[in-house]
Design an enzyme around this catalytic site. Structure first.
Site, PDB file in Angstrom:
ATOM      1  CG  HIS A 125       3.459   4.625   9.313  1.00 24.73           C
ATOM      2  ND1 HIS A 125       2.646   3.720   8.674  1.00 24.73           N
ATOM      3  CD2 HIS A 125       3.678   5.688   8.250  1.00 24.73           C
ATOM      4  CE1 HIS A 125       2.742   4.010   7.347  1.00 24.73           C
ATOM      5  NE2 HIS A 125       3.500   5.119   7.218  1.00 24.73           N
ATOM      6  CG  HIS A 167       7.490   7.433   5.484  1.00 29.67           C
ATOM      7  ND1 HIS A 167       7.183   6.921   4.295  1.00 29.67           N
ATOM      8  CD2 HIS A 167       6.288   7.259   6.283  1.00 29.67           C
ATOM      9  CE1 HIS A 167       5.886   6.425   4.120  1.00 29.67           C
ATOM     10  NE2 HIS A 167       5.362   6.898   5.128  1.00 29.67           N
ATOM     11  CG  ASN A 173       6.455   3.174   4.922  1.00 24.70           C
ATOM     12  OD1 ASN A 173       6.147   3.108   3.844  1.00 24.70           O
ATOM     13  ND2 ASN A 173       5.862   3.443   5.956  1.00 24.70           N
ATOM     14  CB  CYS A 187       2.226  10.267   1.348  1.00 21.42           C
ATOM     15  SG  CYS A 187       0.995  10.880   1.144  1.00 21.42           S
ATOM     16  NE  ARG A 195      -0.886   2.625   2.801  1.00 25.44           N
ATOM     17  CZ  ARG A 195      -0.578   3.561   3.401  1.00 25.44           C
ATOM     18  NH1 ARG A 195      -0.539   4.873   2.717  1.00 25.44           N
ATOM     19  NH2 ARG A 195      -0.088   3.746   4.557  1.00 25.44           N
ATOM     20  CG  ASP A 196       3.232   4.421   2.986  1.00 26.62           C
ATOM     21  OD1 ASP A 196       3.552   5.051   2.089  1.00 26.62           O
ATOM     22  OD2 ASP A 196       3.104   4.624   4.185  1.00 26.62           O
TER      23      ASP A 196
HETATM   24  P1  HMG Z   1     -12.634  14.111  -3.011  1.00 30.86           P
HETATM   25  O1  HMG Z   1     -12.411  14.512  -4.304  1.00 30.86           O
HETATM   26  O2  HMG Z   1     -13.134  15.256  -2.190  1.00 30.86           O
HETATM   27  O3  HMG Z   1     -13.849  13.069  -2.974  1.00 30.86           O
HETATM   28  O4  HMG Z   1     -11.680  13.145  -2.383  1.00 30.86           O
HETATM   29  P2  HMG Z   1     -15.325  13.060  -3.394  1.00 30.86           P
HETATM   30  O5  HMG Z   1     -16.199  12.586  -2.276  1.00 30.86           O
HETATM   31  O6  HMG Z   1     -15.694  14.645  -4.049  1.00 30.86           O
HETATM   32  O7  HMG Z   1     -15.344  12.088  -4.797  1.00 30.86           O
HETATM   33  C1  HMG Z   1     -14.851  12.422  -5.967  1.00 30.86           C
HETATM   34  C2  HMG Z   1     -14.617  11.261  -6.689  1.00 30.86           C
HETATM   35  O8  HMG Z   1     -13.906  10.100  -6.177  1.00 30.86           O
HETATM   36  C3  HMG Z   1     -16.138  10.842  -7.178  1.00 30.86           C
HETATM   37  O9  HMG Z   1     -15.990  10.124  -8.523  1.00 30.86           O
HETATM   38  C4  HMG Z   1     -16.190   9.575  -5.964  1.00 30.86           C
HETATM   39  O10 HMG Z   1     -17.058   8.459  -6.536  1.00 30.86           O
HETATM   40  C5  HMG Z   1     -14.699   9.043  -6.036  1.00 30.86           C
HETATM   41  P3  HMG Z   1     -16.632  10.766  -9.790  1.00 30.86           P
HETATM   42  O11 HMG Z   1     -18.087  11.226  -9.213  1.00 30.86           O
HETATM   43  O12 HMG Z   1     -15.741  11.879  -9.721  1.00 30.86           O
HETATM   44  O13 HMG Z   1     -16.394   9.755 -10.697  1.00 30.86           O
HETATM   45  N1  HMG Z   1     -14.422   8.487  -4.686  1.00 30.86           N
HETATM   46  C6  HMG Z   1     -14.040   7.252  -4.610  1.00 30.86           C
HETATM   47  N2  HMG Z   1     -13.982   6.107  -5.493  1.00 30.86           N
HETATM   48  C7  HMG Z   1     -13.399   5.094  -5.105  1.00 30.86           C
HETATM   49  N3  HMG Z   1     -13.178   4.711  -3.569  1.00 30.86           N
HETATM   50  C8  HMG Z   1     -13.537   5.794  -3.017  1.00 30.86           C
HETATM   51  C9  HMG Z   1     -13.722   6.930  -3.274  1.00 30.86           C
HETATM   52  N4  HMG Z   1     -14.103   8.123  -2.546  1.00 30.86           N
HETATM   53  C10 HMG Z   1     -14.582   8.983  -3.531  1.00 30.86           C
HETATM   54  N5  HMG Z   1     -13.137   5.590  -1.593  1.00 30.86           N
HETATM   55  C11 HMG Z   1     -10.938  11.486  -0.974  1.00 30.86           C
HETATM   56  C12 HMG Z   1     -11.715  12.585  -1.029  1.00 30.86           C
HETATM   57  C13 HMG Z   1     -10.788  11.005   0.550  1.00 30.86           C
HETATM   58  C14 HMG Z   1     -11.717  10.151  -1.499  1.00 30.86           C
HETATM   59  C15 HMG Z   1      -9.742  11.577  -1.566  1.00 30.86           C
HETATM   60  O14 HMG Z   1      -8.750  12.610  -1.251  1.00 30.86           O
HETATM   61  C16 HMG Z   1      -8.822  10.268  -1.480  1.00 30.86           C
HETATM   62  O15 HMG Z   1      -9.044   9.198  -1.910  1.00 30.86           O
HETATM   63  N6  HMG Z   1      -7.510  10.585  -0.698  1.00 30.86           N
HETATM   64  C17 HMG Z   1      -6.495   9.392  -0.548  1.00 30.86           C
HETATM   65  C18 HMG Z   1      -5.238   9.758  -0.674  1.00 30.86           C
HETATM   66  C19 HMG Z   1      -4.206   8.846  -0.283  1.00 30.86           C
HETATM   67  O16 HMG Z   1      -4.494   7.600  -0.611  1.00 30.86           O
HETATM   68  N7  HMG Z   1      -3.009   9.200   0.242  1.00 30.86           N
HETATM   69  C20 HMG Z   1      -2.130   8.104   0.662  1.00 30.86           C
HETATM   70  C21 HMG Z   1      -2.621   7.471   1.945  1.00 30.86           C
HETATM   71  S1  HMG Z   1      -2.380   8.351   3.579  1.00 30.86           S
HETATM   72  C22 HMG Z   1      -0.572   8.209   3.866  1.00 30.86           C
HETATM   73  O17 HMG Z   1       0.055   7.669   2.742  1.00 30.86           O
HETATM   74  C23 HMG Z   1      -0.089   8.299   4.943  1.00 30.86           C
HETATM   75  C24 HMG Z   1       0.156   7.180   5.860  1.00 30.86           C
HETATM   76  O18 HMG Z   1       0.875   6.193   5.387  1.00 30.86           O
HETATM   77  C25 HMG Z   1       0.848   7.501   7.261  1.00 30.86           C
HETATM   78  C26 HMG Z   1       1.953   8.327   7.304  1.00 30.86           C
HETATM   79  O19 HMG Z   1       3.011   8.151   6.661  1.00 30.86           O
HETATM   80  O20 HMG Z   1       1.801   9.347   8.105  1.00 30.86           O
HETATM   81  C27 HMG Z   1      -1.111   6.278   6.197  1.00 30.86           C
HETATM   82 MG    MG Z   2       3.163   6.286   5.419  1.00 31.55          MG
END
Ligand code: HMG
Ligand code: MG
Length: 287
Positions: A202, A204, A244, A235, A10-11
């Protein structure tokens, strides 16, 4: 007892330039299943427009060989993600928010408060489906946009996740910049109010601090750590972040501390080689 959460699929893969074919991801997860890690974060049910590399989360979950005893989990940002995770039969899910307002907006298009509002129905429905939920607090030390994050900002976010019902909070050094003193300061605030058994770290490894930070956390009682095979990761919404802590480095660090993480080093080598071959590049040396 040590618990390693392998977050490479995932990450790691969310931040690779190349999107691997689903079958390669499945082979990597299957290889990681043989290593002895407790949990594999296999993908993320996030919006494909935001993280195209993981758009095939459903197909990945359908094709992996689930090894009994290994937990296969995934990130879920909202109810739409939960629907997909339930359909894919993820064993556990993880919700994610941050201690920094700006990072949260860049990462999930919501402030901290709004992220909790989104989690509420997710938590209720996950509880009804008997799916345990983990919580992440990103940018617990440094934010790629706001700079240093006050340790005091981490406490209410972690506490609120627990009050909502997560079984564990993973404290994220998203850009890999935290020093051992900074880790101590955050844990000094968290440990009096949250038992060590409900915390994971967690790290990095951008500045190669992660191994020292694992040591300090371990000495303070933490026994759950996230890591990524070969140090893959980062990210996409934290531009300065690298991967990580490599799982190989985490294992070596824990063993130096006299802990037995229960990992089969040959199986770990096989997973590392598979990741390197799949990505077509050599992975950084690990210690
Ligand atoms: P948004 O654009 O505000 O969402 O994103 P929305 O509700 O307006 O939806 C926009 C479109 O996305 C729509 O489709 C929804 O259906 C679709 P359209 O009508 O345009 O065709 N949609 C989805 N589709 C599939 N699955 C879903 C979903 N949700 C909406 N779940 C949202 C808001 C939260 C969805 C977006 O910002 C997002 O997905 N963000 C994730 C970013 C991400 O994954 N970042 C990396 C992970 S976090 C990380 O790495 C940190 C961590 O490792 C810890 C650390 O290191 O600190 C965990
Ligand atoms: Mg991370």
């Amino acid at each position: 007892m040590i618990r390693i959460v392998e977050v490479g699929p995932r990450d790691g893969l969310q931040n690779e330039f190349t999107t691997l074919p689903t079958s390669t991801k499945v082979a990597l997860i299957d290889a990681l299943s043989e290593t002895g890690v407790a949990e594999i974060e296999a993908s993320a049910f996030v919006a494909p427009k935001w993280v195209p590399q993981l758009a095939d989360a459903t197909e990945v979950f359908a094709a992996i060989s689930r090894r009994p005893g290994v937990i296969y989990s995934a990130l879920v940002p909202n109810e739409e993600g939960l629907d997909r995770a339930l359909e894919a039969r993820a064993d556990r899910i993880a919700v994610f928010t941050a201690a920094s307002e700006t990072f949260n907006r860049k990462n999930i298009n919501a402030g901290i408060e709004e992220s909790f509002e989104r989690f509420e129905p997710v938590m209720k429905r996950a509880a009804a489906a008997k799916i345990p939920v983990r919580g992440y607090v990103s940018t617990a030390f440094w934010c790629p946009y706001q700079g240093p994050v006050a340790p005091e900002a981490v406490v209410p976010v972690a506490r609120r996740l627990l009050e909502m019902g997560v079984y564990e909070v993973s404290i994220g050094d998203t850009i890999g910049k935290a020093t051992t003193d900074e880790v101590r300061r955050v844990l000094d605030l968290l440990l009096p109010i949250i038992p060590a058994s409900k915390l994971a770290m967690h790290f990095h490894d951008t500045y190669r601090h992660a191994s020292d930070n694992v040591r300090v956390s371990y000495e303070m009682g933490i026994r759950a750590f996230d890591s990524s095979i070969g140090g893959l990761g980062g990210c996409p919404y934290a531009p300065s972040a690298s991967g990580n802590i490599p799982t190989e480095t985490l294992v070596a660090t824990l063993m130096k501390l006299g802990a037995d993480p229960g990992i089969d080093s040959n199986a770990l080598d096989r997973a590392r080689n598979l990741a390197a071959k799949a990505l077509g590049r050599s992975l950084p040396p690990t210690a």
